[in-house]
Design a protein around this motif. Structure first.
Motif, short mmCIF file in Angstrom:
data_model
loop_
_atom_site.label_atom_id
_atom_site.label_comp_id
_atom_site.label_asym_id
_atom_site.label_seq_id
_atom_site.Cartn_x
_atom_site.Cartn_y
_atom_site.Cartn_z
N LYS A 19 0.99 -1.13 -0.07
CA LYS A 19 0.10 0.05 0.01
C LYS A 19 0.86 1.29 0.04
O LYS A 19 0.68 2.28 -0.74
N ALA A 20 2.04 1.32 0.86
CA ALA A 20 2.82 2.36 0.83
C ALA A 20 3.24 2.56 -0.49
O ALA A 20 3.44 3.72 -0.93
N THR A 21 3.80 1.47 -1.20
CA THR A 21 4.54 1.78 -2.69
C THR A 21 3.55 2.40 -3.57
O THR A 21 3.91 3.08 -4.23
N ARG A 22 2.21 2.08 -3.23
CA ARG A 22 1.33 2.58 -4.31
C ARG A 22 1.03 3.76 -4.05
O ARG A 22 0.95 4.67 -5.14
N PHE A 23 1.01 4.29 -2.83
CA PHE A 23 0.76 5.50 -2.46
C PHE A 23 1.69 6.61 -2.94
O PHE A 23 1.85 7.74 -3.17
N ILE A 24 3.04 5.99 -2.49
CA ILE A 24 4.18 6.86 -2.90
C ILE A 24 4.20 7.05 -4.31
O ILE A 24 4.51 8.09 -4.67
N THR A 25 4.06 6.21 -5.11
CA THR A 25 4.18 6.03 -6.53
C THR A 25 2.91 7.15 -7.01
O THR A 25 3.30 7.99 -7.96
N THR A 26 1.94 7.02 -6.33
CA THR A 26 0.86 7.89 -6.88
C THR A 26 1.14 9.39 -6.81
O THR A 26 0.99 10.16 -7.43
N ILE A 27 1.67 9.66 -5.48
CA ILE A 27 2.13 11.04 -5.23
C ILE A 27 3.26 11.43 -6.05
O ILE A 27 3.34 12.61 -6.73
N ASN A 28 4.20 10.68 -6.38
CA ASN A 28 5.50 11.21 -7.32
C ASN A 28 5.08 11.35 -8.52
O ASN A 28 5.78 12.01 -9.34
N GLU A 29 3.98 10.40 -8.93
CA GLU A 29 3.46 10.76 -10.48
C GLU A 29 2.64 11.98 -10.64
O GLU A 29 2.27 12.22 -11.81
N PHE A 30 2.18 12.58 -9.44
CA PHE A 30 1.41 13.68 -9.67
C PHE A 30 2.06 14.80 -10.46
O PHE A 30 3.24 15.06 -10.30
N THR A 31 1.38 15.65 -11.19
CA THR A 31 1.79 16.95 -11.84
C THR A 31 1.11 17.97 -11.09
O THR A 31 -0.04 17.84 -10.31
N GLY A 32 0.91 19.14 -11.68
CA GLY A 32 0.61 20.32 -11.09
C GLY A 32 -0.96 20.32 -11.72
O GLY A 32 -1.56 21.19 -11.11
N ALA A 75 16.11 -2.29 5.78
CA ALA A 75 15.23 -2.41 4.89
C ALA A 75 13.95 -1.54 5.16
O ALA A 75 13.34 -0.92 4.06
N CYS A 76 13.53 -1.50 6.47
CA CYS A 76 12.44 -0.76 6.97
C CYS A 76 12.88 0.59 6.77
O CYS A 76 11.85 1.54 6.28
N GLU A 77 13.94 1.44 7.00
CA GLU A 77 14.49 2.76 6.73
C GLU A 77 14.29 3.27 5.29
O GLU A 77 14.04 4.38 5.09
N GLU A 78 14.42 2.32 4.26
CA GLU A 78 14.16 2.64 2.93
C GLU A 78 12.84 2.79 2.89
O GLU A 78 12.55 3.89 1.91
N TYR A 79 11.90 2.18 3.24
CA TYR A 79 10.53 2.30 2.97
C TYR A 79 9.92 3.69 3.80
O TYR A 79 9.50 4.41 2.96
N ILE A 80 10.52 3.84 4.98
CA ILE A 80 10.11 5.15 5.80
C ILE A 80 10.76 6.42 4.93
O ILE A 80 9.93 7.34 5.04
N ASP A 81 11.81 6.28 4.62
CA ASP A 81 12.47 7.61 3.82
C ASP A 81 11.75 7.78 2.62
O ASP A 81 11.40 8.80 2.26
N SER A 82 11.28 6.63 1.76
CA SER A 82 10.53 6.82 0.61
C SER A 82 9.09 7.75 0.89
O SER A 82 8.74 8.33 0.17
N ALA A 83 8.63 7.09 1.95
CA ALA A 83 7.35 7.74 2.39
C ALA A 83 7.36 8.97 2.93
O ALA A 83 6.53 9.79 2.39
N LYS A 84 8.36 9.36 3.63
CA LYS A 84 8.55 10.69 4.11
C LYS A 84 8.86 11.75 3.01
O LYS A 84 8.34 12.90 2.87
N ARG A 85 9.40 11.34 1.93
CA ARG A 85 9.95 12.18 0.87
C ARG A 85 8.60 12.42 -0.06
O ARG A 85 8.40 13.41 -0.33
N ALA A 86 7.82 11.31 -0.11
CA ALA A 86 6.31 11.57 -0.99
C ALA A 86 5.63 12.47 0.19
O ALA A 86 4.81 13.22 -0.52
N LEU A 87 5.71 12.27 1.20
CA LEU A 87 4.75 13.23 2.17
C LEU A 87 5.08 14.66 2.20
O LEU A 87 4.14 15.53 2.18
N LEU A 88 6.56 14.73 2.15
CA LEU A 88 6.86 16.22 1.88
C LEU A 88 6.50 16.80 0.65
O LEU A 88 6.16 17.84 0.51
N LYS A 89 6.41 16.13 -0.66
CA LYS A 89 6.13 16.56 -1.80
C LYS A 89 4.86 16.89 -1.59
O LYS A 89 4.38 17.88 -2.24
N ALA A 90 4.00 16.15 -1.14
CA ALA A 90 2.59 16.39 -1.04
C ALA A 90 2.18 17.84 -0.24
O ALA A 90 1.37 18.54 -0.65
#
Length: 127
Positions: A19-32, A75-90
């Protein structure tokens, strides 16, 4: 805890990671061009998923042998970092849009208070 219980927790974590990967990908693919509601929705969903994922990580890591612990944490830190970057972008995009819409308001567009009726003032003077 038994190996079966650790496997059960890992299975749950796998679901949360997907689920996290799906939400991260969705946010990262958002455009203006994406609506603000989409940013807010997926930011909220990702935050909920990240919170659950961290709880599962902690539960699993409490049960691991020392030999597995370090690799699991990394391995967990990689997921957490990716999620936090996507949260920051949003968060940044939401803030940018809200600031932009507030800057576009003119004084004439702001609602004004209705006029208040004042009671008539009468003075009486006695002589």
């Amino acid at each position: 805890m038994s190996d079966a219980e650790i496997r059960k927790l890992r299975r749950k974590r796998t679901t949360e990671r997907a689920k996290a990967t799906r939400f991260i990908t969705t946010i990262n693919e958002f455009t203006g061009d994406n609506p603000l509601d989409d940013y807010e929705h997926y930011r909220g969903r990702l935050q909920e998923t990240l919170d659950q994922l961290v709880r599962l990580d902690d539960s699993i890591q409490d049960l691991l042998e020392d030999s597995e612990y370090t690799a699991d944490v990394e391995a967990c830190e990689e997921y957490i970092d990716s999620a936090k970057r996507a949260l920051l972008k949003a968060k940044q995009e939401i803030g940018r849009r809200l600031a932009s819409s507030a800057a576009n308001l003119s004084v004439s567009e702001l609602p004004s208070a209705p006029p208040t009726a004042r009671p008539p003032v009468t003075h009486s003077v006695k002589l």
